[in-house]
Each structure stands twice: as C-alpha cells, then as structure tokens.
Design a protein around this motif. Sequence first.
Motif, PDB file in Angstrom:
ATOM      1  N   ARG A   1       0.797  -1.178  -0.014  1.00 22.13           N
ATOM      2  CA  ARG A   1      -0.083  -0.048  -0.032  1.00 22.13           C
ATOM      3  C   ARG A   1       0.947   1.298   0.075  1.00 22.13           C
ATOM      4  O   ARG A   1       0.366   2.339  -0.408  1.00 22.13           O
ATOM      5  CB  ARG A   1      -0.716   0.023   1.173  1.00 22.13           C
ATOM      6  CG  ARG A   1      -1.707   1.177   1.070  1.00 22.13           C
ATOM      7  CD  ARG A   1      -2.935   0.996   2.183  1.00 22.13           C
ATOM      8  NE  ARG A   1      -3.976   1.809   2.099  1.00 22.13           N
ATOM      9  CZ  ARG A   1      -4.963   1.973   1.158  1.00 22.13           C
ATOM     10  NH1 ARG A   1      -5.131   0.873   0.448  1.00 22.13           N
ATOM     11  NH2 ARG A   1      -5.750   3.033   1.405  1.00 22.13           N
ATOM     12  N   LEU A   2       1.980   1.063   0.741  1.00 20.97           N
ATOM     13  CA  LEU A   2       2.822   2.158   0.597  1.00 20.97           C
ATOM     14  C   LEU A   2       3.748   2.505  -0.614  1.00 20.97           C
ATOM     15  O   LEU A   2       4.693   3.509  -0.704  1.00 20.97           O
ATOM     16  CB  LEU A   2       3.776   2.347   1.999  1.00 20.97           C
ATOM     17  CG  LEU A   2       3.028   2.503   3.221  1.00 20.97           C
ATOM     18  CD1 LEU A   2       4.113   2.360   4.556  1.00 20.97           C
ATOM     19  CD2 LEU A   2       2.370   3.725   3.450  1.00 20.97           C
TER      20      LEU A   2
ATOM     21  N   PRO B   1       8.064  13.378 -10.401  1.00 17.05           N
ATOM     22  CA  PRO B   1       8.749  14.329  -9.801  1.00 17.05           C
ATOM     23  C   PRO B   1       9.541  15.144 -10.648  1.00 17.05           C
ATOM     24  O   PRO B   1       9.833  16.405 -10.767  1.00 17.05           O
ATOM     25  CB  PRO B   1       9.723  13.620  -8.679  1.00 17.05           C
ATOM     26  CG  PRO B   1       8.895  12.595  -8.371  1.00 17.05           C
ATOM     27  CD  PRO B   1       8.363  12.070  -9.826  1.00 17.05           C
ATOM     28  N   ASP B   2      10.488  14.336 -11.830  1.00 21.42           N
ATOM     29  CA  ASP B   2      11.360  15.119 -12.669  1.00 21.42           C
ATOM     30  C   ASP B   2      10.541  15.850 -13.608  1.00 21.42           C
ATOM     31  O   ASP B   2      10.918  16.926 -13.920  1.00 21.42           O
ATOM     32  CB  ASP B   2      12.323  14.161 -13.385  1.00 21.42           C
ATOM     33  CG  ASP B   2      13.483  13.580 -12.334  1.00 21.42           C
ATOM     34  OD1 ASP B   2      13.545  14.324 -11.240  1.00 21.42           O
ATOM     35  OD2 ASP B   2      13.762  12.214 -12.689  1.00 21.42           O
TER      36      ASP B   2
ATOM     37  N   ARG C   1      -4.189   9.277  -8.957  1.00 24.33           N
ATOM     38  CA  ARG C   1      -5.307   9.292  -8.143  1.00 24.33           C
ATOM     39  C   ARG C   1      -4.770  10.231  -6.978  1.00 24.33           C
ATOM     40  O   ARG C   1      -3.658  10.643  -6.529  1.00 24.33           O
ATOM     41  CB  ARG C   1      -5.438   7.895  -7.458  1.00 24.33           C
ATOM     42  CG  ARG C   1      -6.054   6.870  -8.284  1.00 24.33           C
ATOM     43  CD  ARG C   1      -7.242   7.195  -9.116  1.00 24.33           C
ATOM     44  NE  ARG C   1      -7.535   6.345 -10.264  1.00 24.33           N
ATOM     45  CZ  ARG C   1      -8.538   6.452 -11.063  1.00 24.33           C
ATOM     46  NH1 ARG C   1      -8.994   7.593 -11.351  1.00 24.33           N
ATOM     47  NH2 ARG C   1      -8.745   5.477 -11.811  1.00 24.33           N
ATOM     48  N   LEU C   2      -5.671  10.742  -6.075  1.00 22.92           N
ATOM     49  CA  LEU C   2      -5.533  11.706  -5.092  1.00 22.92           C
ATOM     50  C   LEU C   2      -4.484  11.056  -4.204  1.00 22.92           C
ATOM     51  O   LEU C   2      -3.492  11.628  -3.465  1.00 22.92           O
ATOM     52  CB  LEU C   2      -6.706  12.302  -4.442  1.00 22.92           C
ATOM     53  CG  LEU C   2      -6.593  13.330  -3.262  1.00 22.92           C
ATOM     54  CD1 LEU C   2      -5.906  14.621  -4.079  1.00 22.92           C
ATOM     55  CD2 LEU C   2      -7.946  13.657  -2.682  1.00 22.92           C
TER      56      LEU C   2
ATOM     57  N   LEU D   1       3.141  10.674  -2.795  1.00 31.21           N
ATOM     58  CA  LEU D   1       4.421  11.439  -3.546  1.00 31.21           C
ATOM     59  C   LEU D   1       4.933  12.871  -3.006  1.00 31.21           C
ATOM     60  O   LEU D   1       5.893  12.968  -2.504  1.00 31.21           O
ATOM     61  CB  LEU D   1       4.164  11.708  -4.942  1.00 31.21           C
ATOM     62  CG  LEU D   1       4.150  10.594  -5.735  1.00 31.21           C
ATOM     63  CD1 LEU D   1       3.465  10.827  -7.194  1.00 31.21           C
ATOM     64  CD2 LEU D   1       5.534  10.130  -6.099  1.00 31.21           C
ATOM     65  N   PHE D   2       3.959  13.426  -2.493  1.00 28.76           N
ATOM     66  CA  PHE D   2       4.084  14.988  -2.191  1.00 28.76           C
ATOM     67  C   PHE D   2       3.924  15.302  -0.657  1.00 28.76           C
ATOM     68  O   PHE D   2       4.437  16.352  -0.098  1.00 28.76           O
ATOM     69  CB  PHE D   2       3.582  15.969  -3.036  1.00 28.76           C
ATOM     70  CG  PHE D   2       3.783  15.984  -4.404  1.00 28.76           C
ATOM     71  CD1 PHE D   2       5.194  16.168  -4.744  1.00 28.76           C
ATOM     72  CD2 PHE D   2       2.773  15.494  -5.349  1.00 28.76           C
ATOM     73  CE1 PHE D   2       5.334  16.085  -6.101  1.00 28.76           C
ATOM     74  CE2 PHE D   2       3.095  15.346  -6.669  1.00 28.76           C
ATOM     75  CZ  PHE D   2       4.560  15.705  -7.223  1.00 28.76           C
TER      76      PHE D   2
END
Length: 223
Positions: free
Chosen positions: A32-33, A42-43, A140-141, A147-148
Amino acid sequence: MPVAWDINMLRFAACYALSLTTALLFVMLLIRLQPPRYSDLPDSLIVPQTCSLPCFMGIQPGQSTALEAVTLLALHEWVTDVTDQTSYAALNEPASSGLNGEITWSWSGSQPDWIDPSSEGWLWVSRNEVQSMNVTTRLRLGDIRLLFGLPDLEVVLFTERTTTPKPARVNYRAGYLQGDLIFSTLRNCPLNDLWKSPVLLRVVHGLAASQRINSAAIIYREC
C-alpha cells in the motif's frame, strides 16, 4: 484417535499463527505504501528545465505570453495539434487589453505515463498572459499524497442540491509550492473513497481564496 494438545503445543501454534498474521500485514502495508508506477512524475513536473517555478513544459503562468506559449507548445516533443483560440474580442475586453481565451493541444505519445493522453491539455490566457495550465492525469489523489505529502493549501467547494441539504458534488483542490501547483478532483456525493479520486493538474500563479483545513474529515462529513 484424538490428538492431545499440551500447553507447549498450543503456545507454539498461537505464536506461529501470530507470526504469519504479522508478516501478512507487513507485506500488505508495504504494498500500500509503494509509490505509483509513474516514476517520472517528480522530474517531469516539479523540476523545471527552462524556467523557475511555477513552470511546466517551459511555460510560466503569470509571465509567459500567449505567443510564447504557442511557440513552446508547437516545439515540444510531448505535443501535437496546437489550437490557438485566443482573440482580442474575447470576454468583451478592449483590444488594448491584449489576447484572451484558450489554447489547447493534443498529446504526441512521447508524454510521461502519468499524463492521460485521451484528454487535451489546455491553458487559459487573460490580457495576453498565461494564467493557468491544465492537464488531465492518470493519477489518483492518494498517489499525490504519497508523492508530495500534505498540501500547503487546500480548498473544498460543495455544490448544493435543491431538494436536500446534502451537496450533490464536491470539488477538492490541494495546493503545493504555496499554491502554484494544484491537484483538483470533482466527485459526486456520496463519496466512498476520496483517495481513489482521479486528479487534474493545474499550474497557476498562486491559488486564490486558499486555506489550510482538515479536508478529508469535512468532505466525508458533508458529502
């Protein structure tokens, strides 16, 4: 003949079952993680190659002109079929105000995987200046949150029904980089899983009327 279970055997069986359960839960948590498969996000999104943030594909909302945007899009390897719909007559503005309107483009097939090529990209021009860039994504949200992390700014807007106090839809916007990078989603109520919502990327010059709120709790309570 029945098997006689002594206390040591029972303890061993309980420990074995607990170990298996713990291992299974750990594996599920790792799965899940895991970050989404869009490793180029990101790039290709956060790190500008030709201009300072906010910037995407070489275009800077708040600084780039309509002509600069059209030129950069026409030369970009991700882009094909640029359509310039700006004009001096748009929005009933006087000609001296500059160009106003929309610029759209299709994707060439060389774009990153996280971009949804079935939907055109588009940007909005006001008074000859790019105000925002909009890209439909496959993300997806929940991907964005992994990611952020937590957003810098959040906005939650509800569309009310006429026959019931419950809203019909919710528009959620998560702003990063102090609101210059926005991921938004529009979902119908009732909402089962906010984090599976598909998101639209908007690169803007600041997010107006933004606030930091406990968005998930509010959305699940109201929607």
